[in-house]
Design a protein around this motif. Structure first.
Motif, PDB file in Angstrom:
ATOM      1  N   GLY A  16      26.024 -44.193 -86.376  1.00  0.00           N
ATOM      2  CA  GLY A  16      27.013 -44.296 -85.309  1.00  0.00           C
ATOM      3  C   GLY A  16      26.790 -43.326 -84.167  1.00  0.00           C
ATOM      4  O   GLY A  16      27.736 -42.979 -83.449  1.00  0.00           O
ATOM      5  N   LYS A  17      25.538 -42.906 -83.960  1.00  0.00           N
ATOM      6  CA  LYS A  17      25.245 -41.962 -82.874  1.00  0.00           C
ATOM      7  C   LYS A  17      25.684 -42.523 -81.525  1.00  0.00           C
ATOM      8  O   LYS A  17      26.315 -41.825 -80.729  1.00  0.00           O
ATOM      9  CB  LYS A  17      23.740 -41.657 -82.836  1.00  0.00           C
ATOM     10  CG  LYS A  17      23.184 -41.002 -84.077  1.00  0.00           C
ATOM     11  CD  LYS A  17      21.721 -40.617 -83.909  1.00  0.00           C
ATOM     12  CE  LYS A  17      20.788 -41.811 -83.753  1.00  0.00           C
ATOM     13  NZ  LYS A  17      20.739 -42.667 -84.947  1.00  0.00           N
ATOM     14  N   GLY A  18      25.315 -43.774 -81.259  1.00  0.00           N
ATOM     15  CA  GLY A  18      25.651 -44.382 -79.979  1.00  0.00           C
ATOM     16  C   GLY A  18      27.149 -44.510 -79.771  1.00  0.00           C
ATOM     17  O   GLY A  18      27.661 -44.279 -78.673  1.00  0.00           O
ATOM     18  N   THR A  19      27.866 -44.854 -80.829  1.00  0.00           N
ATOM     19  CA  THR A  19      29.323 -45.003 -80.739  1.00  0.00           C
ATOM     20  C   THR A  19      29.991 -43.672 -80.439  1.00  0.00           C
ATOM     21  O   THR A  19      30.890 -43.576 -79.588  1.00  0.00           O
ATOM     22  CB  THR A  19      29.880 -45.577 -82.054  1.00  0.00           C
ATOM     23  OG1 THR A  19      29.261 -46.846 -82.313  1.00  0.00           O
ATOM     24  CG2 THR A  19      31.381 -45.758 -81.983  1.00  0.00           C
ATOM     25  N   VAL A  20      29.548 -42.627 -81.127  1.00  0.00           N
ATOM     26  CA  VAL A  20      30.121 -41.291 -80.914  1.00  0.00           C
ATOM     27  C   VAL A  20      29.779 -40.792 -79.513  1.00  0.00           C
ATOM     28  O   VAL A  20      30.635 -40.255 -78.809  1.00  0.00           O
ATOM     29  CB  VAL A  20      29.608 -40.302 -81.985  1.00  0.00           C
ATOM     30  CG1 VAL A  20      29.992 -38.865 -81.635  1.00  0.00           C
ATOM     31  CG2 VAL A  20      30.160 -40.678 -83.358  1.00  0.00           C
ATOM     32  N   ARG A  21      28.532 -40.966 -79.107  1.00  0.00           N
ATOM     33  CA  ARG A  21      28.133 -40.531 -77.765  1.00  0.00           C
ATOM     34  C   ARG A  21      28.945 -41.251 -76.693  1.00  0.00           C
ATOM     35  O   ARG A  21      29.421 -40.637 -75.725  1.00  0.00           O
ATOM     36  CB  ARG A  21      26.640 -40.782 -77.557  1.00  0.00           C
ATOM     37  CG  ARG A  21      26.080 -40.283 -76.240  1.00  0.00           C
ATOM     38  CD  ARG A  21      25.914 -41.390 -75.228  1.00  0.00           C
ATOM     39  NE  ARG A  21      25.037 -42.433 -75.720  1.00  0.00           N
ATOM     40  CZ  ARG A  21      24.901 -43.613 -75.115  1.00  0.00           C
ATOM     41  NH1 ARG A  21      25.596 -43.904 -74.022  1.00  0.00           N
ATOM     42  NH2 ARG A  21      24.092 -44.537 -75.611  1.00  0.00           N
ATOM     43  N   LYS A  28      35.427 -40.818 -89.077  1.00  0.00           N
ATOM     44  CA  LYS A  28      36.171 -41.457 -87.995  1.00  0.00           C
ATOM     45  C   LYS A  28      35.599 -40.939 -86.679  1.00  0.00           C
ATOM     46  O   LYS A  28      35.343 -39.742 -86.539  1.00  0.00           O
ATOM     47  CB  LYS A  28      37.670 -41.132 -88.093  1.00  0.00           C
ATOM     48  CG  LYS A  28      38.345 -41.735 -89.317  1.00  0.00           C
ATOM     49  CD  LYS A  28      39.838 -41.428 -89.308  1.00  0.00           C
ATOM     50  CE  LYS A  28      40.525 -42.053 -90.524  1.00  0.00           C
ATOM     51  NZ  LYS A  28      41.991 -41.738 -90.541  1.00  0.00           N
ATOM     52  N   VAL A  29      35.433 -41.824 -85.728  1.00  0.00           N
ATOM     53  CA  VAL A  29      34.795 -41.451 -84.464  1.00  0.00           C
ATOM     54  C   VAL A  29      35.540 -40.319 -83.773  1.00  0.00           C
ATOM     55  O   VAL A  29      34.926 -39.355 -83.292  1.00  0.00           O
ATOM     56  CB  VAL A  29      34.687 -42.672 -83.524  1.00  0.00           C
ATOM     57  CG1 VAL A  29      34.197 -42.247 -82.140  1.00  0.00           C
ATOM     58  CG2 VAL A  29      33.735 -43.705 -84.114  1.00  0.00           C
ATOM     59  N   ASP A  30      36.863 -40.389 -83.716  1.00  0.00           N
ATOM     60  CA  ASP A  30      37.637 -39.354 -83.030  1.00  0.00           C
ATOM     61  C   ASP A  30      37.432 -37.983 -83.669  1.00  0.00           C
ATOM     62  O   ASP A  30      37.355 -36.961 -82.976  1.00  0.00           O
ATOM     63  CB  ASP A  30      39.130 -39.701 -83.034  1.00  0.00           C
ATOM     64  CG  ASP A  30      39.452 -40.854 -82.099  1.00  0.00           C
ATOM     65  OD1 ASP A  30      38.600 -41.185 -81.248  1.00  0.00           O
ATOM     66  OD2 ASP A  30      40.551 -41.425 -82.207  1.00  0.00           O
ATOM     67  N   ASN A  31      37.354 -37.957 -85.001  1.00  0.00           N
ATOM     68  CA  ASN A  31      37.133 -36.684 -85.700  1.00  0.00           C
ATOM     69  C   ASN A  31      35.760 -36.115 -85.362  1.00  0.00           C
ATOM     70  O   ASN A  31      35.605 -34.903 -85.148  1.00  0.00           O
ATOM     71  CB  ASN A  31      37.246 -36.878 -87.209  1.00  0.00           C
ATOM     72  CG  ASN A  31      38.661 -37.200 -87.653  1.00  0.00           C
ATOM     73  OD1 ASN A  31      39.619 -36.999 -86.897  1.00  0.00           O
ATOM     74  ND2 ASN A  31      38.804 -37.690 -88.877  1.00  0.00           N
ATOM     75  N   ALA A  32      34.751 -36.979 -85.328  1.00  0.00           N
ATOM     76  CA  ALA A  32      33.394 -36.534 -85.006  1.00  0.00           C
ATOM     77  C   ALA A  32      33.322 -36.003 -83.575  1.00  0.00           C
ATOM     78  O   ALA A  32      32.692 -34.973 -83.314  1.00  0.00           O
ATOM     79  CB  ALA A  32      32.410 -37.679 -85.199  1.00  0.00           C
ATOM     80  N   VAL A  33      33.979 -36.703 -82.651  1.00  0.00           N
ATOM     81  CA  VAL A  33      33.995 -36.268 -81.251  1.00  0.00           C
ATOM     82  C   VAL A  33      34.643 -34.891 -81.119  1.00  0.00           C
ATOM     83  O   VAL A  33      34.126 -34.002 -80.436  1.00  0.00           O
ATOM     84  CB  VAL A  33      34.733 -37.290 -80.367  1.00  0.00           C
ATOM     85  CG1 VAL A  33      34.998 -36.721 -78.977  1.00  0.00           C
ATOM     86  CG2 VAL A  33      33.918 -38.575 -80.267  1.00  0.00           C
ATOM     87  N   ASP A  34      35.778 -34.690 -81.789  1.00  0.00           N
ATOM     88  CA  ASP A  34      36.471 -33.399 -81.725  1.00  0.00           C
ATOM     89  C   ASP A  34      35.592 -32.275 -82.262  1.00  0.00           C
ATOM     90  O   ASP A  34      35.542 -31.186 -81.680  1.00  0.00           O
ATOM     91  CB  ASP A  34      37.773 -33.457 -82.534  1.00  0.00           C
ATOM     92  CG  ASP A  34      38.842 -34.317 -81.865  1.00  0.00           C
ATOM     93  OD1 ASP A  34      38.703 -34.613 -80.663  1.00  0.00           O
ATOM     94  OD2 ASP A  34      39.816 -34.684 -82.553  1.00  0.00           O
ATOM     95  N   ALA A  35      34.902 -32.539 -83.369  1.00  0.00           N
ATOM     96  CA  ALA A  35      34.041 -31.519 -83.973  1.00  0.00           C
ATOM     97  C   ALA A  35      32.890 -31.151 -83.035  1.00  0.00           C
ATOM     98  O   ALA A  35      32.566 -29.974 -82.859  1.00  0.00           O
ATOM     99  CB  ALA A  35      33.499 -32.014 -85.314  1.00  0.00           C
TER     100      ALA A  35
END
Length: 212
Positions: free
Chosen positions: A17-22, A171-178
């Protein structure tokens, strides 16, 4: 004094999910990262745009870029080349802007050798079953390619030790926050601010001399 930009490298197994998180990071308001678009020889997926998601190159053109030393890193992955144009990254960092790279693991290891002061973040799946499910549900790969990607993912997870941070993409939001917390912390590190500190010390000494 203009502070040099920070190189942020987001990497991890295919399908994590690199692209989704980016994309989620860059869709946020007031983000100030510059995204370095990678070059690849693979075919565009549905919705992908040349020059925005990737520079889609022929194999011949890509190999010419390799020969001319125009890539910061490159790797051949599941039959296709992926790489990062060097000139753009260097100029952007020198201008004081942060550069965000979303690249494959092999490429990230090369960047680490050339730019060890970057911030290297490894995005991991919650577990391998979830990773396989994501790859299958993407619906873009044959069974043979899925097996190759899963085998490669196991190998890439062993390379996590060469990174600075690991972030679980549950979860994408959690990864983004981190990831945002990591980048903020890295900007505050003393070793990244020594030039500014020394400049302040020089200014202080000059001010004291003027008062004598």
């Amino acid at each position: 004094m203009k502070r040099k930009g920070l190189l942020i490298v987001l990497s991890g197994p295919s399908g994590v999910g690199k692209g989704t998180v980016r994309t989620a990071i860059f869709n946020k308001e007031n983000q100030e990262f510059t995204y370095s678009v990678s070059a690849t020889t693979r075919s565009p997926r549905a919705g992908e745009v040349h020059g925005k998601d990737y520079f889609f190159e022929t194999r011949e053109d890509f190999e010419e870029m390799i020969e001319k030393g125009e890539l910061l890193e490159y790797a051949e992955y599941v039959g296709n080349y992926y790489g990062t144009p060097m000139n753009y990254v260097e100029k952007t960092l020198e201008s004081g802007k942060d550069v965000f790279l979303e690249i494959e693991v092999q490429g990230a290891i090369q960047v680490r050798e050339k730019m060890p002061d970057g911030v290297f973040i490894f995005l991991t799946p919650p577990d391998l079953d979830e990773l396989e499910s994501r790859i299958v549900n993407r619906g873009t790969d044959s069974d043979e390619v899925i097996l190759k990607r899963m085998k490669k993912a196991r190998e890439e997870l062993e390379l996590m030790k060469y990174y600075d941070y690991s972030v679980v993409n549950d979860k994408v939001d959690n990864a983004v926050d981190a990831i945002e917390c990591i980048i903020k912390s890295e900007h505050l590190r003393i070793d990244r601010n020594m030039d500014i500190i020394l400049e302040m010390e020089d200014g202080f000494e000059e001010a004291m001399e003027d008062k004598k």
